[in-house]
Design an enzyme around this catalytic site. Sequence first.
Site, PDB file in Angstrom:
ATOM      1  CE  LYS A   1       3.175   3.290   3.156  1.00 14.74           C
ATOM      2  NZ  LYS A   1       3.297   3.506   4.591  1.00 14.74           N
TER       3      LYS A   1
ATOM      4  CE1 TYR B   1       1.114  -0.187   4.377  1.00 15.05           C
ATOM      5  CE2 TYR B   1       0.043   1.948   4.320  1.00 15.05           C
ATOM      6  CZ  TYR B   1       0.872   1.052   4.945  1.00 15.05           C
ATOM      7  OH  TYR B   1       1.468   1.388   6.133  1.00 15.05           O
TER       8      TYR B   1
ATOM      9  CD  GLU C   1      10.212   2.265  10.555  1.00 14.99           C
ATOM     10  OE1 GLU C   1       9.950   3.207   9.800  1.00 14.99           O
ATOM     11  OE2 GLU C   1      10.078   1.069  10.214  1.00 14.99           O
TER      12      GLU C   1
ATOM     13  CG  LEU D   1       8.329   2.588   4.897  1.00 11.13           C
ATOM     14  CD1 LEU D   1       8.161   1.418   3.927  1.00 11.13           C
ATOM     15  CD2 LEU D   1       6.993   3.245   5.157  1.00 11.13           C
TER      16      LEU D   1
HETATM   17  N1  PLP Z   1       7.713   4.236   9.017  1.00 14.51           N
HETATM   18  C1  PLP Z   1       6.562   3.549   9.115  1.00 14.51           C
HETATM   19  C2  PLP Z   1       6.546   2.254   9.856  1.00 14.51           C
HETATM   20  C3  PLP Z   1       5.390   4.038   8.510  1.00 14.51           C
HETATM   21  O1  PLP Z   1       4.249   3.333   8.593  1.00 14.51           O
HETATM   22  C4  PLP Z   1       5.440   5.288   7.846  1.00 14.51           C
HETATM   23  C5  PLP Z   1       4.258   5.833   7.212  1.00 14.51           C
HETATM   24  O2  PLP Z   1       3.188   5.316   7.272  1.00 14.51           O
HETATM   25  C6  PLP Z   1       6.652   5.969   7.793  1.00 14.51           C
HETATM   26  C7  PLP Z   1       7.772   5.417   8.382  1.00 14.51           C
HETATM   27  C8  PLP Z   1       6.755   7.284   7.080  1.00 14.51           C
HETATM   28  O3  PLP Z   1       6.727   7.095   5.699  1.00 14.51           O
HETATM   29  P1  PLP Z   1       6.244   8.237   4.712  1.00 14.51           P
HETATM   30  O4  PLP Z   1       7.064   9.440   5.018  1.00 14.51           O
HETATM   31  O5  PLP Z   1       6.519   7.687   3.371  1.00 14.51           O
HETATM   32  O6  PLP Z   1       4.801   8.460   4.981  1.00 14.51           O
END
Ligand code: PLP
Length: 281
Positions: A144, A31, A176, A200
Amino acid sequence: MNKMLYNQTIMDRSRLIDIEDRGYQFGDGVYEVIGVYDGDFFLLDDHLRRLKRSAEAIQMMLPCPIDTLKDNLKQLVTMNQLKEGVVYLQISRGVAERWHQYPSNVSPVLVAYTKVEETMKEEAKNGAKAIITEDIRWLRCDIKTLNLLPNVMAKQKAVENNAVEAILHREGIITEASASNVFIVKDNCVMTHPANHFILNGITRMKILELCYETGIPVRECAFTIDDLRMADEVFISATKLDIVPIVFVNDHKIGTGDPGEITREIINCFAAAIQDLSER
Ligand code: PLP
């Protein structure tokens, strides 16, 4: 009624999910959540590039070329007259008799819809609290995927402790947070976990790194510990549409002065300017 996208057909929100959809039964899919500001997508190409990478990592086909998807997503935002919010887009491997292994001759199922969502203005200005909890996820957090139960559990723990986020650690190393990336600032240098299988690689994270390089703010992608986080001068988190939120308390421990720090504020301003540029194009 808001329209949604279902395998490139824009339709009302009335479609049923097949009981044997693999996204539903196995979390077998990927997603994206893409930010919309003043009616325009922000960093759409980067999100679609990551979507393609996630799909390839689980050997799943996309239902159409990226350019077609891009056109349809733009059409969806226009039709639903979305000004401030996100587009949620998910692709499952498809519908097949329930066996764990990848089925052959299956067609991926795409669903996308728009969701009104504001940025966290109050928290961005005054800072917010986070908690620390163990990272109990698998070893491919760079994909993701739809499997988010450990993230859901961590976020629930944060909410139960009046915090906006749960910052995750693996054996003492901060990776994170449950739905965002984590940065610390120490002696004027910004630090964040390297983009490997443990995190991620956030689209917002990558934009922040780019802005730091452009503006000359020293930045390092390196591992840091819970103690480094507690002793940091500044801490902030980043994610799509959350944007950047300073963290001024971790559990009951005050970070720095207890107010959002100077470097965090500078990065917040640069990020806001990048979004502003978009609406002026
Ligand atoms: N890390 C995780 C586990 C996430 O679920 C998300 C966003 O949903 C992020 C980091 C941040 O990613 P992005 O900046 O692409 O939204």
